[in-house]
Scaffold this motif. Structure first.
Motif, mmCIF file in Angstrom:
data_model
loop_
_atom_site.group_PDB
_atom_site.id
_atom_site.type_symbol
_atom_site.label_atom_id
_atom_site.label_comp_id
_atom_site.label_asym_id
_atom_site.label_seq_id
_atom_site.Cartn_x
_atom_site.Cartn_y
_atom_site.Cartn_z
ATOM 1 N N VAL A 1 -41.055 -8.056 13.909
ATOM 2 C CA VAL A 1 -40.424 -8.398 15.184
ATOM 3 C C VAL A 1 -40.631 -9.885 15.443
ATOM 4 C CG1 VAL A 1 -40.279 -7.901 17.654
ATOM 5 C CG2 VAL A 1 -41.032 -6.103 16.075
ATOM 6 N N TYR A 2 -39.537 -10.575 15.802
ATOM 7 C CA TYR A 2 -39.600 -12.003 16.096
ATOM 8 C C TYR A 2 -38.848 -12.287 17.399
ATOM 9 C CZ TYR A 2 -40.540 -12.163 11.046
ATOM 10 O OH TYR A 2 -41.050 -11.942 9.782
ATOM 11 N N PHE A 3 -39.314 -13.310 18.138
ATOM 12 C CA PHE A 3 -38.666 -13.720 19.380
ATOM 13 C C PHE A 3 -38.336 -15.209 19.306
ATOM 14 C CE2 PHE A 3 -41.522 -10.213 20.408
ATOM 15 C CZ PHE A 3 -40.668 -9.347 21.082
ATOM 16 N N PHE B 1 -45.466 -14.441 20.139
ATOM 17 C CA PHE B 1 -45.878 -13.081 19.787
ATOM 18 C C PHE B 1 -44.899 -12.571 18.746
ATOM 19 C CE2 PHE B 1 -47.694 -13.267 24.129
ATOM 20 C CZ PHE B 1 -48.995 -12.898 23.839
ATOM 21 N N GLU B 2 -45.382 -12.237 17.587
ATOM 22 C CA GLU B 2 -44.520 -11.657 16.569
ATOM 23 C C GLU B 2 -45.333 -10.664 15.737
ATOM 24 O OE1 GLU B 2 -44.615 -14.997 13.055
ATOM 25 O OE2 GLU B 2 -43.141 -15.293 14.659
ATOM 26 N N VAL C 1 -47.798 -0.066 18.654
ATOM 27 C CA VAL C 1 -48.000 -1.438 18.176
ATOM 28 C C VAL C 1 -46.739 -2.272 18.387
ATOM 29 C CG1 VAL C 1 -48.494 -2.873 16.159
ATOM 30 C CG2 VAL C 1 -49.758 -0.747 16.508
ATOM 31 N N VAL C 2 -45.601 -1.724 17.992
ATOM 32 C CA VAL C 2 -44.327 -2.432 18.181
ATOM 33 C C VAL C 2 -44.041 -2.593 19.676
ATOM 34 C CG1 VAL C 2 -41.842 -2.344 17.778
ATOM 35 C CG2 VAL C 2 -43.418 -1.659 15.966
ATOM 36 N N ALA C 3 -44.297 -1.547 20.445
ATOM 37 C CA ALA C 3 -44.057 -1.613 21.887
ATOM 38 C C ALA C 3 -44.891 -2.714 22.541
ATOM 39 C CB ALA C 3 -44.366 -0.267 22.532
ATOM 40 N N ARG C 4 -46.123 -2.870 22.118
ATOM 41 C CA ARG C 4 -47.003 -3.866 22.715
ATOM 42 C C ARG C 4 -46.468 -5.281 22.507
ATOM 43 N NH1 ARG C 4 -49.387 -5.421 26.735
ATOM 44 N NH2 ARG C 4 -49.892 -3.204 26.973
ATOM 45 N N VAL C 5 -45.882 -5.552 21.354
ATOM 46 C CA VAL C 5 -45.314 -6.878 21.099
ATOM 47 C C VAL C 5 -44.178 -7.158 22.097
ATOM 48 C CG1 VAL C 5 -44.192 -8.344 19.382
ATOM 49 C CG2 VAL C 5 -45.940 -6.744 18.665
ATOM 50 N N TYR C 6 -43.340 -6.151 22.341
ATOM 51 C CA TYR C 6 -42.251 -6.322 23.305
ATOM 52 C C TYR C 6 -42.789 -6.440 24.728
ATOM 53 C CZ TYR C 6 -38.384 -5.754 20.060
ATOM 54 O OH TYR C 6 -37.467 -5.960 19.069
ATOM 55 N N VAL C 7 -43.839 -5.701 25.054
ATOM 56 C CA VAL C 7 -44.449 -5.816 26.384
ATOM 57 C C VAL C 7 -44.995 -7.222 26.599
ATOM 58 C CG1 VAL C 7 -46.387 -5.053 27.831
ATOM 59 C CG2 VAL C 7 -44.974 -3.365 26.649
ATOM 60 N N ASN C 8 -45.643 -7.778 25.589
ATOM 61 C CA ASN C 8 -46.157 -9.149 25.699
ATOM 62 C C ASN C 8 -45.035 -10.135 25.996
ATOM 63 O OD1 ASN C 8 -48.776 -8.318 25.144
ATOM 64 N ND2 ASN C 8 -48.638 -8.764 22.957
#
Length: 200
Positions: free
Chosen positions: A62-64, A47-48, A23-30
């Motif tokens: 996770v925030y960007f 995406f967060e 789940v966390v990895a998918r946010v970073y992939v996005n």
């Protein structure tokens, strides 16, 4: 950590975090896929991930930046600190973060800061402001950089990522932060902060 010889070769002080979560990895992939396709800064979809239950003891957010407001969750962690804030950073320049650290000290939270020598030199007045408000501050004193962007609150909330504690990181740069909340006292991360403080 930058993917460089100094970043991962043991010269600079950096942080690497391994999170075993699709789940966390998918946010970073996005986030990665947006930038790989040429979309940066405000030209991105937000995406967060907020308070994802990684296991029975751990919440991960996770925030960007700049599409997410990464300042607000950082300030909230500082405002909710009750006993101790440990901060280790390359740059600590954001005036609101500095102000909330001072406010925390005023309500008897023990605030301890280790800063990179360059960051401390370039922004002397802000570091002096911390010292004037009885916050313990040390600058690194060796060849490498203190390139960390870490904050530990009450031994159970850990902030890390690529973002410096600076205005540019919040409103301008493409950065990420992780906020990891642990239900029990986290000793390993706390011990690392203690070792850094002793070294410098």
């Amino acid at each position: 950590a930058n993917m460089s010889s100094t970043g991962v070769g043991g010269y600079n002080s950096n942080t690497g975090i391994l999170i075993n979560s699709g789940v966390v990895a998918r946010v970073y992939v996005n986030e990665f896929e947006q930038m790989y396709s040429g979309h940066f800064h405000k030209d991105k979809t937000k995406f967060e991930l907020v308070n994802f239950i990684a296991d029975e003891n751990t919440l991960i957010s996770v925030y960007f930046s700049p599409v997410s407001n990464i300042l607000e969750p950082v300030l909230n962690v500082i405002k909710n600190s009750e006993k101790e804030i440990l901060l280790s950073a390359f740059y600590l320049t954001h005036r609101e973060i500095i102000s909330e650290l001072i406010n925390a000290k005023k309500r008897n939270v023990d605030v301890i800061v280790t800063i990179d020598a360059l960051g401390g030199y370039k922004f002397k007045e802000r570091i002096e402001l911390l010292k004037q408000n009885n916050i313990k501050v040390k600058a690194e004193n060796w060849g490498g950089k203190n390139h960390q962007k870490n904050l530990l609150s009450d031994r159970c909330t850990f902030i890390s990522g690529s973002a410096n504690f600076s205005k540019n990181a919040v409103i301008k740069n493409d950065e990420n932060i992780l906020i990891i909340k642990i239900s029990r006292k986290e000793k390993r991360i706390w011990n690392i902060f203690q070792e850094i403080w002793k070294l410098w």
